[in-house]
Design an enzyme around this catalytic site. Structure first.
Site, PDB file in Angstrom:
ATOM      1  CB  THR A 132      36.719  37.048  47.748  1.00 29.27           C
ATOM      2  OG1 THR A 132      38.251  36.030  48.368  1.00 29.27           O
ATOM      3  CG2 THR A 132      35.716  35.897  48.206  1.00 29.27           C
ATOM      4  CG  ASP A 133      39.830  42.497  47.296  1.00 25.99           C
ATOM      5  OD1 ASP A 133      41.193  41.868  47.540  1.00 25.99           O
ATOM      6  OD2 ASP A 133      39.799  44.162  47.798  1.00 25.99           O
ATOM      7  CD1 TRP A 134      45.131  37.595  48.437  1.00 21.21           C
ATOM      8  CD2 TRP A 134      43.692  38.737  46.786  1.00 21.21           C
ATOM      9  NE1 TRP A 134      45.957  37.241  47.591  1.00 21.21           N
ATOM     10  CE2 TRP A 134      45.019  37.496  46.586  1.00 21.21           C
ATOM     11  CE3 TRP A 134      42.661  38.833  46.454  1.00 21.21           C
ATOM     12  CZ2 TRP A 134      44.682  36.921  45.298  1.00 21.21           C
ATOM     13  CZ3 TRP A 134      43.299  38.464  44.821  1.00 21.21           C
ATOM     14  CH2 TRP A 134      43.309  37.686  44.377  1.00 21.21           C
TER      15      TRP A 134
END
Length: 777
Positions: free
Chosen positions: A230-232
């Site tokens: 994932t992106d953060w």
């Protein structure tokens, strides 16, 4: 390695397997000490290494270690040079080795749908072929050092507004031809170790849990071998994401999502084989990372490389005889950016450089006689007449003036989008005032995306340096003085006005649904299709010498689907220089909606004065294919194609026709210029846009109840929401009450942040937020 990983997994408990599927902290993957599995570090860095030396916070509020700040992607794409991108990636990889970072998070490969996107400085191009080629070269460079990369943000993430919850409504053909192609090229040519999902939804499905995107397309069609993360803070439904092919959640949910996976396996709702598949991919990356031994890099060598790449990416937009500068005359060097350059973008990619070179000092060191005037304030766009008067007095006494202007951090940043294409009013006022007292003015632009130039006809030279990294000043000086012949070419179109952009009416609005009504007509494709004048076209750039093109030869074999275009290029001038040979392909009589031509090949070639070289550009089936929504695959339409060898998208030098065998196509859904372009503006209705879709139109369903995906703004509009969350929001705001670019970014993001995002920033545990939501509903 496969046998070793299989052995490790056989010894792991269910909880240990699950633990590997989320981060240990902001920047580390978890290890398992009893099994000899080490933790490894990942960190930001599309144009340099941003490893935080203190407590990690993702956004860079804490200091990071010193590293080489290379030119940003907007800059390097303008170099059109695969070798430079490889060398830059290799250097960043070397810095990762020294700092014991295993995976660097980049490159950013999203398409520049609008010049307003606040993060465009971090992306390569409006064209998917160019973006893909640049990405692949960079990835191969980094990974040549045994360091992994994370190709991002996958996919259709083209604005900062509400990026954590927005829904990119895009038709299948546009998604395939424009928004996925660059990622496809990078995956197939470079096999990045990891790929990072974007925050947004695509046709109402979050990217991180999109089975079609991650399993069918990425792994099934493209053959991706790495892990997906994932992106953060992008995770929505954890078990759904794991089943869809997303292995790693970053940073961590504090055990909240891990518990969901354990429960799903134990209750038989998810097969443990799905978890084992994810753990296998995670362990593969961890074990590959352990093969690299620490060694130091040469800081000076990397700085010089940053300077070289920056100089070779600068685009000369206008030159009415003032450039190169003459050491025998005097100049006024004006503008605060000359002394303190803007050399990188704002946000999570911000590098802490070893040293920064300004153009003023560099010009003086190169023997240019000059006096300096500030011209404007760096932290304000207010016009201060006394500062402009000082600048005009300085300019009036000189033979020529060089003005450094552009966009400050507050105008373009991760976290928010631009609202207009204007430079600060004090920059424009300065240029106009100086041009009135000195006829010999050159403007050097430091910015990460297109700007309007109301003073364009009043100056003799315009040099676009974009954001040139820590050596931006010396790189600009080398081009201005002629030590380096400019060879950059625009990787994006500079429009005449914001209203001319095809997504003007459908970009970064308040609604969560972002309708990509322009479909495949992005950037130069649209401007050419609708015959719209532009300020500067895609692929454009001048040189201090002249190049000619001759002898175009086309070879093509229908059976193998391979071929080439050869052309002879000559340097007719007195200076050595590099030309970017561009190949465009179009089909004048087509049953499919198409742009008049599309970039399908390019090569940068260096030529000494009077030297001639043959450039060979390769062709394959995709050079002629479009995405057939009826077949859900790539198809060549039978018929005649036009091949153009060009110096820009609007400077065709040679043309050849080629008959290509393919499928006879019946008329497909399409726009007609007369129907969707009104008074020179793209104006497509939802009903017209719906023609491009099969089935139900994928917009956000109406929700009356508050959920984890409800935004802070939506929640605070309800009295119950204010009672439950106002204190938490105020606490968050207090953390970011400063006026630097990062604090401005965070405040801009807050109102569009989903409630689950508050957990990532430590305002409350996810379980507590869920309890508040339950009480509200």
């Amino acid at each position: 390695m496969k046998d070793k990983i299989k052995s490790i997994i056989s010894q792991m408990t269910l909880e240990e397997k699950v633990s590997l599927c989320s981060g240990k902290d902001f920047w580390h993957l978890k290890g398992i000490e009893r099994l000899g599995i080490p933790k490894i570090m990942v960190t930001d860095g599309p144009h340099g290494l941003r490893k935080q030396s203190g407590e990690a916070d993702h956004l860079g509020l804490n200091q990071s270690v010193r590293a080489t700040c290379f030119p940003t992607a907007a800059t390097t794409a303008s170099g059109w040079d695969r070798e430079n991108l490889f060398d830059m990636g290799k250097a960043i990889g070397e810095e990762c080795v020294q700092e014991q970072v295993s995976v660097v998070l980049g490159p950013g490969t999203n398409i520049k749908r609008s010049p307003l996107c606040g993060r465009n400085f971090e992306y390569f191009s409006e064209d998917p072929f160019l973006a893909g080629e640049m990405s692949a070269a960079w990835i191969n460079g980094v990974q040549s050092q045994g360091i992994g990369t994370s190709l991002k943000h996958f996919a259709a993430n083209n604005q900062e507004k509400a990026r954590l919850v927005s829904n990119s409504v895009v038709d299948e053909r546009a998604l395939r031809e424009i928004y996925l192609t660059a990622f496809e090229i990078a995956v197939k040519q470079a096999q990045p170790w990891t790929l990072m999902c974007s925050y947004n939804r695509i046709n109402n499905v979050y990217s991180c849990e999109n089975q079609w995107l991650l399993n069918d397309v990425l792994r099934g069609e493209w053959g991706f071998q790495g892990l997906v993360m994932t992106d953060w803070g992008a995770m929505n439904e954890r078990t759904k994401a794991l089943e869809a092919g997303l292995e790693l959640e970053m940073p961590s949910s504090g055990g909240y999502n891990d518990k969901k996976i354990v429960e799903a396996v134990r209750e038989g709702k998810m097969k443990e084989a799905v978890l084992d598949r994810a753990v296998t991919r995670i362990l593969t990356v961890i074990l590959k990372a352990q093969e690299v031994k620490k060694k130091n890099y040469d800081k000076d060598q990397h700085h010089n490389l940053a300077q070289k790449i920056g100089a070779e990416s600068i685009v000369l937009l206008k030159n009415d005889g003032m450039l190169p500068l003459n050491k025998d005359v005097s100049y006024a060097v004006i503008g605060a950016f000359a002394e303190k350059p803007r050399y990188q973008g704002a946000g999570s990619s911000k590098i802490n450089p070893h040293r920064v070179e300004g153009a003023l000092e560099a010009l003086r060191n190169m023997g240019i006689k000059c006096e300096y005037a500030q011209g404007y304030e760096l932290c304000s766009d207010e016009i201060r007449q006394e500062i402009i008067d000082e600048a005009t007095e300085c300019a009036a006494k000189a033979d020529g003036a060089v003005i450094f202007a552009g966009l400050p951090d507050s105008y373009e940043s991760e976290g928010f989008d631009r609202s207009h294409l204007d430079m600060p009013k004090n920059h424009n006022a300065l240029i106009e005032a100086v041009a009135k007292v000195n006829p010999n003015v050159t403007v050097v632009l430091q910015c990460g995306s297109p700007v309007l130039m109301p003073w364009k006809d009043d100056v003799k030279g315009i040099v676009l340096s974009y954001l040139g990294g820590e050596a931006a000043g010396s790189a600009s000086a080398k081009v201005l003085t002629g030590e380096v012949n400019p060879s950059g070419r625009l990787a994006e179109t500079f429009p005449m006005s914001l209203e001319d952009t095809p997504c003007y009416n459908n970009f970064a609005k308040e609604a969560k649904d972002v309708e990509y009504r322009e479909s495949i007509l992005v950037g130069y494709r649209y401007y050419d299709w609708a015959d719209i004048p532009v300020l500067y076209p895609f692929g454009y750039g001048l040189s201090y010498t002249d190049f000619s093109y001759e002898g175009m030869q086309v070879e093509w074999d229908d059976d193998s689907g391979t071929g080439s275009v050869k052309v002879t290029v000559s340097n007719k001038g007195k200076r050595a220089g590099s030309e970017v040979v561009q190949l465009y392909i179009g089909k004048e009589c087509s049953s499919v909606m198409r742009a008049p031509k599309e970039l399908k090949g390019f090569q940068k070639v260096f030529l000494n004065p009077q030297e001639t070289k043959t450039v060979k550009l390769m062709l394959d089936k995709r050079s002629f294919s479009y995405y057939d929504i009826e077949e859900h695959g790539w198809t060549i339409e039978d018929g005649n194609y036009q091949l153009y060898v060009a110096a820009s998208s609007r400077d065709m030098r040679l043309k050849a026709d080629l008959k290509v065998k393919g499928k006879v196509i019946m008329r497909s859904p399409e726009y007609k210029v007369t129907d969707v372009v009104k008074n020179g503006r793209f104006s497509c209705s939802r009903e017209q846009f719906k023609m491009l879709f099969e089935g139900e139109f994928p917009i956000t369903p109406q929700m009356d109840k508050i959920s984890l995906n409800s935004t802070v703004q939506e929640v605070l509009e309800k009295e119950a929401g204010r009672k439950s969350f106002q204190e938490m929001v105020d606490r968050f705001n207090k953390k970011f009450d400063g006026e630097d670019d990062l604090n401005i970014m965070m405040r801009a993001m807050l109102k569009d942040m989903p409630l689950r995002g508050l957990a990532m920033f430590g305002e409350a545990a996810m379980g507590d937020i869920e309890k508040k939501i339950k009480d509200m509903n």
